[in-house]
Motif scaffolding. Structure first.
Motif, PDB file in Angstrom:
ATOM      1  N   UNK A  21      38.127  42.086  47.887  1.00 41.59           N
ATOM      2  CA  UNK A  21      38.771  41.405  48.883  1.00 41.59           C
ATOM      3  C   UNK A  21      40.167  40.823  48.162  1.00 41.59           C
ATOM      4  N   UNK A  22      40.047  40.353  47.078  1.00 43.01           N
ATOM      5  CA  UNK A  22      41.371  39.760  46.451  1.00 43.01           C
ATOM      6  C   UNK A  22      42.326  41.064  46.186  1.00 43.01           C
ATOM      7  N   UNK A  23      41.948  42.152  46.265  1.00 45.84           N
ATOM      8  CA  UNK A  23      43.155  43.167  46.268  1.00 45.84           C
ATOM      9  C   UNK A  23      43.229  44.097  47.379  1.00 45.84           C
ATOM     10  N   UNK A  24      42.657  43.493  48.532  1.00 45.62           N
ATOM     11  CA  UNK A  24      42.699  44.537  49.863  1.00 45.62           C
ATOM     12  C   UNK A  24      43.926  44.666  50.472  1.00 45.62           C
ATOM     13  N   UNK A  25      45.011  43.778  50.149  1.00 47.27           N
ATOM     14  CA  UNK A  25      46.213  43.966  50.989  1.00 47.27           C
ATOM     15  C   UNK A  25      47.198  44.739  49.997  1.00 47.27           C
ATOM     16  N   UNK A  26      47.278  44.409  48.763  1.00 43.79           N
ATOM     17  CA  UNK A  26      48.337  44.784  47.832  1.00 43.79           C
ATOM     18  C   UNK A  26      47.597  45.993  46.885  1.00 43.79           C
ATOM     19  N   UNK A  27      46.438  45.993  46.840  1.00 44.10           N
ATOM     20  CA  UNK A  27      45.690  46.948  45.665  1.00 44.10           C
ATOM     21  C   UNK A  27      45.814  46.468  44.412  1.00 44.10           C
ATOM     22  N   UNK A  28      45.326  47.099  43.457  1.00 38.52           N
ATOM     23  CA  UNK A  28      45.373  46.682  41.966  1.00 38.52           C
ATOM     24  C   UNK A  28      44.275  47.313  41.107  1.00 38.52           C
ATOM     25  N   UNK A  29      43.852  46.618  40.321  1.00 37.85           N
ATOM     26  CA  UNK A  29      42.998  47.277  39.137  1.00 37.85           C
ATOM     27  C   UNK A  29      41.610  46.637  39.225  1.00 37.85           C
ATOM     28  N   UNK A  30      40.627  47.171  39.296  1.00 40.02           N
ATOM     29  CA  UNK A  30      39.194  46.536  39.216  1.00 40.02           C
ATOM     30  C   UNK A  30      38.654  47.119  37.817  1.00 40.02           C
ATOM     31  N   UNK A  31      38.405  46.190  36.850  1.00 40.67           N
ATOM     32  CA  UNK A  31      37.825  46.457  35.609  1.00 40.67           C
ATOM     33  C   UNK A  31      36.376  45.852  35.197  1.00 40.67           C
ATOM     34  N   UNK A  32      35.331  46.742  34.945  1.00 41.04           N
ATOM     35  CA  UNK A  32      34.363  46.341  34.509  1.00 41.04           C
ATOM     36  C   UNK A  32      33.923  46.614  33.014  1.00 41.04           C
ATOM     37  N   UNK A  33      33.650  45.468  32.347  1.00 42.68           N
ATOM     38  CA  UNK A  33      33.525  45.872  30.741  1.00 42.68           C
ATOM     39  C   UNK A  33      32.187  45.418  30.390  1.00 42.68           C
ATOM     40  N   UNK A  90      43.046  42.370  39.644  1.00 41.27           N
ATOM     41  CA  UNK A  90      44.575  41.891  39.351  1.00 41.27           C
ATOM     42  C   UNK A  90      44.891  41.453  40.893  1.00 41.27           C
ATOM     43  N   UNK A  91      43.970  40.913  41.579  1.00 38.52           N
ATOM     44  CA  UNK A  91      44.380  40.229  42.922  1.00 38.52           C
ATOM     45  C   UNK A  91      45.092  38.969  42.918  1.00 38.52           C
ATOM     46  N   UNK A  92      45.048  38.257  44.094  1.00 33.92           N
ATOM     47  CA  UNK A  92      45.891  37.115  44.258  1.00 33.92           C
ATOM     48  C   UNK A  92      45.396  35.620  43.448  1.00 33.92           C
ATOM     49  N   UNK A  93      44.384  35.986  42.849  1.00 40.88           N
ATOM     50  CA  UNK A  93      43.994  34.584  41.906  1.00 40.88           C
ATOM     51  C   UNK A  93      43.580  33.520  42.678  1.00 40.88           C
ATOM     52  N   UNK A  94      43.302  32.632  41.962  1.00 39.34           N
ATOM     53  CA  UNK A  94      42.759  31.294  42.701  1.00 39.34           C
ATOM     54  C   UNK A  94      43.368  30.151  42.148  1.00 39.34           C
ATOM     55  N   UNK A 153      38.222  32.775  34.728  1.00 39.11           N
ATOM     56  CA  UNK A 153      39.322  32.468  34.429  1.00 39.11           C
ATOM     57  C   UNK A 153      40.313  33.000  35.524  1.00 39.11           C
ATOM     58  N   UNK A 154      40.996  32.334  36.348  1.00 40.81           N
ATOM     59  CA  UNK A 154      41.873  32.645  37.316  1.00 40.81           C
ATOM     60  C   UNK A 154      43.275  31.784  37.415  1.00 40.81           C
ATOM     61  N   UNK A 155      44.256  32.550  37.589  1.00 46.88           N
ATOM     62  CA  UNK A 155      45.425  31.921  38.044  1.00 46.88           C
ATOM     63  C   UNK A 155      46.201  32.522  39.256  1.00 46.88           C
ATOM     64  N   UNK A 156      46.845  31.705  40.253  1.00 51.05           N
ATOM     65  CA  UNK A 156      47.382  32.252  41.424  1.00 51.05           C
ATOM     66  C   UNK A 156      48.315  33.541  41.032  1.00 51.05           C
ATOM     67  N   UNK A 157      48.118  34.359  41.711  1.00 48.72           N
ATOM     68  CA  UNK A 157      49.092  35.607  41.479  1.00 48.72           C
ATOM     69  C   UNK A 157      48.691  36.461  40.092  1.00 48.72           C
ATOM     70  N   UNK A 158      47.810  36.077  39.305  1.00 46.69           N
ATOM     71  CA  UNK A 158      47.490  36.750  38.149  1.00 46.69           C
ATOM     72  C   UNK A 158      46.091  37.255  37.998  1.00 46.69           C
ATOM     73  N   UNK A 159      45.300  37.280  38.949  1.00 44.99           N
ATOM     74  CA  UNK A 159      44.038  37.948  39.071  1.00 44.99           C
ATOM     75  C   UNK A 159      42.958  37.068  38.735  1.00 44.99           C
ATOM     76  N   UNK A 160      41.719  37.422  38.691  1.00 45.18           N
ATOM     77  CA  UNK A 160      40.531  36.877  38.175  1.00 45.18           C
ATOM     78  C   UNK A 160      39.519  37.555  37.184  1.00 45.18           C
TER      79      UNK A 160
END
Length: 480
Positions: free
Chosen positions: A234-246, A276-280, A323-330
């Motif tokens: 949902x956080x990357x729905x508009x602009x896309x990005x990277x989803x990483x599971x570790x 790498x979404x919009x962050x919080x 860990x999250x920052x606006x514009x830097x993902x979560x």
């Protein structure tokens, strides 16, 4: 006044000078009036000044007393400052604990609400699911009606899973835990997600296959991953990005454990979900685990996902960090205690449903449920007698106890609970196999049911496969 009379300023200035010892290695010579300057300096809050005097006159004695006073004041101030810092730390800790208590009270309130509605709602769902399944079997394959019924069945199961989420969140469902290697769950989920995520989201995995084993409920862990990945999408729905599971191994130290109640120092498996979404913002971060809090638009979220994640992980003796920052993902990191035990073999794939010809007494106060279960079990070859009142079921069994091979009863009924009914059945015939079902009950759980002597304890809604496997398992145990 005494000092002034004993040592006039004019005389003081001609005597041996005092040495103010605050400069680095260089004495500062001054006359008696400088006492007043130093005293004023100390009075203004600059503590710790001392005076050097190289003779044993009254001035030397006065300097010693002055130095003692100055150092006593400095020592007392240091102790006061340390106590003040400790007080601030304790106040902050108390506020943090109060916030945790408020959150816990919210969860408890939701749990009470969930328990109140779960029983009736699960009865409704069980009727819907089973009648839909019966209708599907009566329709020709690959017809539009059957496809529509499949959608109804899928929606009903989603509703069932939602109720289970709420009960998981309120810590009022049974938890079947076994040794699990988390990286297998992650890889399985990655396979499922690739088909559902938009092409604008790149999926990555960073898995340490030797991270270790945890004691967990695989279904709950799967739910945790689904919720976190859903939020990431949902956080990357508009602009896309990277989803990483570790997945990796980590040692939790005393300092980390002290900051996260319920976590013990030692070996842990860490599972992280990064986007790498919009962050919080910090304000949102403070509330993300609160029940019903959501930043999604109306109709896109209930605010239960992260609350469920928090509840599941806490029940497993772990913790969740964010860990999250606006514009830097979560990045969500889940810590689960590691165990030194090999994982169990995976269950075999689904096959044909087992059938039987035994005679079953089914008891439930919902007439629709009695009808649908009678039809389902009849389709599996069983002879089913259905009763909607526990007193009628008891009388039928008392009259001809050898007429039945198995009893399936609901727990929550108006005349007599399933627990009490099971006791009466066993008093009449101790060897009768009993399956106890419930949508939710404050009065009994699987452990208490086992102590009661019940052969199986099941949660509604139960479908055809659940009934088929449970019945054969109970009867097989009785025959050995």
């Amino acid at each position: 006044a005494l000092l002034s009379s004993a040592y006039p300023f004019s005389a003081c200035s001609t005597r041996q000078p005092f040495v103010f010892g605050s400069r680095k290695g260089t004495p500062t010579y001054f006359s008696f009036p400088h006492f007043l300057i130093i005293a004023q300096t100390i009075a203004s809050g600059s503590l710790g000044h001392t005076i050097a005097r190289d003779d044993k006159t009254e001035f030397g004695e006065l300097a010693n007393h002055f130095n003692t006073m100055s150092m006593t004041l400095k020592s007392g101030y240091d102790r006061l400052e340390a106590a003040n810092k400790e007080l601030h730390r304790e106040i902050a800790e108390r506020r943090r604990m109060e916030e945790q208590l408020r959150r816990s009270q919210k969860m408890e309130a939701i749990g009470t609400l969930a328990g109140g509605i779960a029983h009736d709602f699960n009865n409704i769902l069980m009727t819907m699911l089973n009648y839909t399944d019966i209708a599907m079997k009566s329709m020709p394959p690959a017809t539009s009606v059957q496809r529509h019924l499949e959608k109804v069945l899928i929606a009903g199961r989603r509703a069932r899973d939602l109720v289970r989420q709420i009960l998981l969140f309120s810590r009022q469902t049974e938890r079947e835990r076994k040794p699990v290697q988390v990286h297998f769950l992650v890889r399985e989920l990655m396979t499922l997600l690739r088909a559902s995520l938009p092409s604008t989201i790149e999926m990555r995995q960073n898995i340490n296959a030797s991270a270790g084993t945890v004691l967990a409920d695989p279904t709950q862990m799967h739910q945790v991953l689904i919720n976190l990945c859903s939020n990431a999408e949902h956080a990357m729905r508009e602009k896309g990005g990277v989803l990483e599971l570790a997945v990796d191994a980590v040692e939790v130290d005393d300092a980390f454990a002290a900051l996260h109640p319920g976590v013990r120092p030692g070996s842990h498996v860490i599972l992280s979900v990064r986007d790498t979404g919009h962050g919080m913002t910090p304000e949102v971060l403070e509330r993300i685990f609160d029940p019903f809090f959501t930043t999604k638009e109306m109709g896109q979220g209930t605010g239960m996902g992260l609350a469920v994640v928090h509840g599941i992980v806490a029940n497993h003796g772990g913790t969740v960090t964010v860990e999250s920052r606006p514009g830097e993902g979560t990045t969500f990191a889940i810590y689960l205690p590691r165990i030194d035990q090999a994982p169990e073999d995976q269950s075999p794939a689904e096959g044909p449903l087992p059938r039987g010809t035994e005679r079953i007494l089914y008891v439930d106060d919902e007439e629709d449920l009695v009808d649908t279960v009678r039809e389902i079990l009849g389709g599996l070859g069983y002879q089913v007698t259905g009763k909607t009142r526990s007193t009628e079921a008891l009388e039928a069994f008392r009259t001809t106890p050898d007429r039945f091979d198995l009893i399936i009863t609901d727990q929550t009924m108006p005349d007599m609970s399933g627990e009490a009914l099971a006791r009466e059945f066993r008093r009449i015939r101790p060897d009768i196999p009993i399956i106890l079902c419930t949508g939710f009950s404050h009065l009994i759980d699987s452990e208490e049911a086992q102590l009661l002597g019940v052969d199986a304890f099941c949660f509604k809604p139960m479908e055809e496969r659940d009934f088929a496997l449970t019945i054969r398992s109970v009867l097989a145990q009785r025959s050995t």
